[in-house]
Design a protein around this motif. Structure first.
Motif: not given
Ligand SMILES: Nc1ncnc2c1ncn2[C@@H]1O[C@H](COP(=O)(O)OP(=O)(O)O)[C@@H](O)[C@H]1O
Ligand SMILES: O=C(OP(=O)(O)O)[C@H](O)COP(=O)(O)O
Length: 396
Positions: A219-221, A195-197, A292-294, A321-324, A351-357, A315-318
């Protein structure tokens, strides 16, 4: 006696019930794209309306710094109306005249959403005067936002200490389900955190590595860890100033005997948009003008191999950028793999999280997981063994 007072213990008739919910839902162009968090709070709302209470919903959206109309809860209130099948009123502020006059017009059994609590600095500071201003609007407080319970904010913690406080139905069921699934997990346990946080979830990894056997960072992590290991990540989402923390986590993992899995390849693009021109590269080959987008297919294969040896997955965090499209590929592939293994009975998956779900729904496999929580960060902190302020404040 249960640890918390619940709605079964409350006299709700004609009471103004301040209910903290999580309306921080995924949105695109002003439209809610995943309604899981709205569905989760329906039992609490209906219990209160059925008993003749007035439901006053408090929630945050995004991370605004002060009032910001682009982060308004108004469109979310509309979406909730659709889910609930009855009118939901809206007040343009969560305190003051706008809120109090709107609440005074509510009849027993009616529902209102108050504007984003984070439009006021006192929310995140848990400031006593802001808690007081919120408390003056209600007779009873209910917390149904497990997914925001890791925040010690005015609406998640302060209010519970000011008004008679109760756990909502979703709060109750989240705690019961997570305890049942993960109190004594069957090992090996594999965690995926993406994910992104990054800044708000990075530090908890230091404790998580002591609880799990394999940690897949995605992800961003993952970008932040790759950069900390000296790789060039170009324009990727990455918190370079957290490099030391990332390296410390790798040391802690080593000491705890937790295997760390980082991406070996990536899908990169020069633009952050759906169907942007892209290429698959090794993690050493990201260009300065690329992001890096995936995760790439080799990374997905490595994760599959690690899953072969796991009995429990959290699992938390995609992964991207799975929305695209096509940057949803790794998240969808791993989600389907975990779903399939869960259905086959070889894996327990939470699994959990707003975006993960939203990502699991997008992959069509949310129903295949053993348990899907509304919570991401809160669920990870719960797993770490941390006391969650929003939960602690509800204890009898
Ligand atoms: N490599 C990346 N670059 C930019 N955004 C990313 C990347 N990987 C994942 N994301 C973004 O992370 C977001 C979800 O992260 P986060 O809020 O931490 O998850 P959750 O809501 O499940 O806890 C998604 O909007 C997704 O687009
Ligand atoms: O969406 C949320 O958490 P999540 O991204 O961990 O699922 C919660 O609403 C908490 O939001 P916050 O991380 O801005 O405090």
């Amino acid at each position: 006696m249960t640890a918390f007072r619940t709605l079964d213990d409350a006299d709700l008739a004609d009471k103004r019930v301040l209910v903290r919910v999580d309306l921080n839902v995924p949105m695109e162009s002003g439209r809610v794209t995943d309604e899981t968090r709205l569905k989760a709070i329906l039992p609490t709302i209906r219990t209160i309306t059925d008993k003749g209470g007035k439901v006053v919903l408090l929630a945050h959206f995004g991370r605004p710094k002060g009032r910001d109309e682009s982060q308004s809860l108004a469109p979310v209130a509309k979406a909730l109306e659709g889910q609930l099948g009855r009118k939901v009123a809206f007040a343009s502020d969560c305190v003051g005249e706008a809120a109090s006059s709107a609440i005074s017009r509510l009849a027993a059994g009616e529902v209102i959403v108050l504007e984003n609590t984070r439009f006021h600095a006192g929310e995140e500071k848990n400031a006593p005067d802001f808690v007081e201003a919120l408390a003056s609007l209600g007779d009873i407080y209910v917390n149904d936002a497990f997914s925001a319970a890791h925040r010690a904010h005015a609406s998640t913690e302060g209010l519970a200490r000011k008004l008679p406080a109760y756990a909502g139905r979703s709060m109750e069921s989240e705690l019961a389900a997570l305890t049942k699934a993960l109190e004594a997990p069957v090992r090996p346990v594999l965690a995926v955190v993406g994910g992104s946080k990054v800044s708000s979830k990075l530090e908890l990894l230091g404790n998580l590595v002591k609880k799990v056997d394999i940690l897949v960072i995605a992800g961003g992590m993952a970008n932040t860890f790759l950069a900390a290991l000296g790789k060039k990540v170009g324009k990727s989402l990455c918190e370079h100033d957290l490099a030391d923390t990332a390296r410390e986590i790798l040391e802690k993992a080593k000491a705890a005997g937790c295997e760390i899995v980082l991406p070996v390849d990536a899908v990169v693009a020069k633009e952050f948009k759906a169907n942007a021109a892209h290429r698959v590269v090794g993690v050493d080959e990201v260009g300065d003008d690329e992001m890096i987008l995936d995760a790439g297919p080799e990374t997905v294969a490595v994760v599959a191999q690690k899953l072969d040896g796991a009995k429990t997955v959290v699992w938390n965090g995609p992964f991207g950028a799975f929305e695209m499209t096509p940057f949803d590929a790794a998240t969808v592939a791993v989600a389907r793999d975990v779903g399939k293994r869960t259905r086959a009975g070889t894996l327990l998956s939470v699994a959990g999280g707003g975006d993960t779900v939203a990502a699991l729904n997008h992959a069509g496999v949310a129903g295949d997981f053993s348990y899907v929580s509304t919570a991401g960060g809160a669920f990870l902190e719960w797993l770490e063994g941390k006391a969650l302020p929003g939960v602690e404040a509800l204890r009898r």
